[in-house]
Structure formats: C-alpha cells, structure tokens
Write a protein that holds these residues in place. Structure first.
Motif, short mmCIF file in Angstrom:
data_model
loop_
_atom_site.label_atom_id
_atom_site.label_comp_id
_atom_site.label_asym_id
_atom_site.label_seq_id
_atom_site.Cartn_x
_atom_site.Cartn_y
_atom_site.Cartn_z
N LYS A 1 -2.86 18.19 22.58
CA LYS A 1 -3.01 18.11 24.04
C LYS A 1 -2.68 19.42 24.74
O LYS A 1 -3.32 19.78 25.72
CB LYS A 1 -2.14 16.98 24.57
N ASP A 2 -1.64 20.11 24.27
CA ASP A 2 -1.24 21.34 24.94
C ASP A 2 -0.53 22.29 23.98
O ASP A 2 -0.28 21.96 22.83
CB ASP A 2 -0.36 21.04 26.16
N LYS A 3 -0.21 23.46 24.51
CA LYS A 3 0.42 24.50 23.70
C LYS A 3 1.84 24.12 23.28
O LYS A 3 2.32 24.56 22.23
CB LYS A 3 0.43 25.81 24.48
N ASN A 4 2.51 23.30 24.08
CA ASN A 4 3.87 22.87 23.72
C ASN A 4 3.86 22.03 22.44
O ASN A 4 4.76 22.17 21.61
CB ASN A 4 4.51 22.08 24.86
N GLY A 5 2.86 21.18 22.30
CA GLY A 5 2.73 20.39 21.07
C GLY A 5 2.50 21.28 19.87
O GLY A 5 3.05 21.06 18.79
N LEU A 6 1.68 22.30 20.05
CA LEU A 6 1.42 23.26 18.98
C LEU A 6 2.70 24.00 18.61
O LEU A 6 3.00 24.16 17.42
CB LEU A 6 0.34 24.26 19.40
N GLU B 1 -10.05 17.43 24.12
CA GLU B 1 -9.04 17.59 23.09
C GLU B 1 -9.09 19.04 22.62
O GLU B 1 -10.07 19.48 22.04
CB GLU B 1 -9.30 16.65 21.91
N LYS B 2 -8.05 19.77 22.90
CA LYS B 2 -8.05 21.20 22.59
C LYS B 2 -7.77 21.45 21.11
O LYS B 2 -6.97 20.77 20.50
CB LYS B 2 -7.00 21.91 23.43
N ASP B 3 -8.43 22.45 20.60
CA ASP B 3 -8.13 22.97 19.29
C ASP B 3 -7.46 24.33 19.52
O ASP B 3 -7.78 25.04 20.48
CB ASP B 3 -9.38 23.18 18.45
N PHE B 4 -6.53 24.66 18.66
CA PHE B 4 -5.83 25.93 18.76
C PHE B 4 -6.03 26.72 17.48
O PHE B 4 -5.88 26.19 16.39
CB PHE B 4 -4.33 25.71 18.99
N ILE B 5 -6.36 27.99 17.64
CA ILE B 5 -6.52 28.89 16.51
C ILE B 5 -5.29 29.78 16.48
O ILE B 5 -5.00 30.48 17.46
CB ILE B 5 -7.81 29.73 16.65
N VAL B 6 -4.57 29.73 15.36
CA VAL B 6 -3.36 30.52 15.20
C VAL B 6 -3.63 31.60 14.17
O VAL B 6 -4.08 31.31 13.06
CB VAL B 6 -2.18 29.63 14.74
N ILE B 7 -3.37 32.84 14.56
CA ILE B 7 -3.51 33.98 13.66
C ILE B 7 -2.10 34.44 13.31
O ILE B 7 -1.32 34.78 14.20
CB ILE B 7 -4.29 35.14 14.32
N PHE B 8 -1.78 34.43 12.02
CA PHE B 8 -0.46 34.86 11.58
C PHE B 8 -0.43 36.37 11.39
O PHE B 8 -1.45 36.98 11.06
CB PHE B 8 -0.08 34.16 10.27
N LYS B 9 0.74 36.95 11.59
CA LYS B 9 0.90 38.39 11.40
C LYS B 9 0.64 38.73 9.95
O LYS B 9 1.02 37.99 9.04
CB LYS B 9 2.30 38.83 11.81
N TYR B 10 -0.02 39.85 9.73
CA TYR B 10 -0.46 40.23 8.39
C TYR B 10 0.71 40.31 7.40
O TYR B 10 0.60 39.81 6.28
CB TYR B 10 -1.20 41.57 8.44
N VAL C 1 4.92 21.77 16.43
CA VAL C 1 4.40 21.63 15.07
C VAL C 1 4.64 22.92 14.28
O VAL C 1 5.09 22.89 13.13
CB VAL C 1 2.90 21.26 15.09
N LEU C 2 4.33 24.06 14.89
CA LEU C 2 4.54 25.34 14.20
C LEU C 2 6.01 25.56 13.89
O LEU C 2 6.36 26.04 12.79
CB LEU C 2 4.01 26.50 15.05
N SER C 3 6.90 25.23 14.82
CA SER C 3 8.33 25.38 14.57
C SER C 3 8.78 24.52 13.40
O SER C 3 9.53 24.98 12.54
CB SER C 3 9.14 25.01 15.82
N ASP C 4 8.32 23.27 13.37
CA ASP C 4 8.70 22.38 12.28
C ASP C 4 8.14 22.84 10.94
O ASP C 4 8.76 22.66 9.90
CB ASP C 4 8.22 20.94 12.56
N LEU C 5 6.97 23.45 10.95
CA LEU C 5 6.36 23.94 9.72
C LEU C 5 6.99 25.24 9.21
O LEU C 5 7.18 25.41 8.01
CB LEU C 5 4.86 24.18 9.92
N LEU C 6 7.32 26.13 10.12
CA LEU C 6 7.71 27.48 9.72
C LEU C 6 9.21 27.76 9.74
O LEU C 6 9.67 28.66 9.05
CB LEU C 6 7.00 28.52 10.59
N LEU C 7 9.96 27.03 10.56
CA LEU C 7 11.38 27.36 10.70
C LEU C 7 12.27 26.36 10.02
O LEU C 7 11.91 25.31 9.64
CB LEU C 7 11.75 27.46 12.18
#
Length: 89
Positions: A75-80, A18-27, A83-89
């Motif tokens: 599971k993969d980067k597409n899922g991430l 089960e992959k974990d993803f670390i997302v770094i946002f632009k400063y 989720v990020l699109s739904d959260l941020l856009l």
C-alpha cells in the motif's frame, strides 16, 4: 546493527491502485542483502541463482541476482520499509 540505508541504493514506485516497489541494493552490499533475504523468505520458485520468487509476511516479491527486488501489492512506502527491515536487519 547496520542501518537499512547501508543496503538500499534507491527505491522506485510504480503507478496503480496497488503499488509495486523496485528496490535497488547498493553494489557493495548486494551479496550480503541477497544472502539475508534468502535465509528469511520462503522460496516459491527459482531460476538458477538469477531470479527468485519469494514470499515474506504475506508479501510476494521477486529478487534478482543483480541486486534488484520488486515487491508487489504494497500500500505504501512504510509497509515496504517494515518488510525490508525485517528481512535485512
């Protein structure tokens, strides 16, 4: 609408089944990203304004006030990306 790439500086993956993803946002966009995420995600636990344990669409993740987020058990980067699109856009 601002594209997702305007918020995200980089994405790193951890190893394992089960992959974990670390997302770094632009400063320059991190404060806006944190604000949007906190409005949409459900807060499970918070330590002041430094660390937030959140859930969104059955995905648990930890958001840091420094502009970093760790998404667990995706599971993969597409899922991430979804989720990020739904959260941020």
């Amino acid at each position: 609408m601002i594209p997702l790439e305007d918020y995200v500086a980089r994405i790193e993956e951890t190893c394992g089944a089960e992959k974990d993803f670390i997302v770094i946002f632009k400063y320059d966009k991190k404060d806006d990203a944190i604000k949007k995420i906190l409005q949409k995600a459900k807060k499970e636990k918070a330590i002041s304004t430094i660390i937030f344990e959140l859930t969104f669409q059955d995905v648990s993740f930890r958001l840091y006030g420094t502009g970093k987020a760790i998404f667990r058990n995706l599971k993969d980067k597409n899922g991430l990306q979804k989720v990020l699109s739904d959260l941020l856009l």
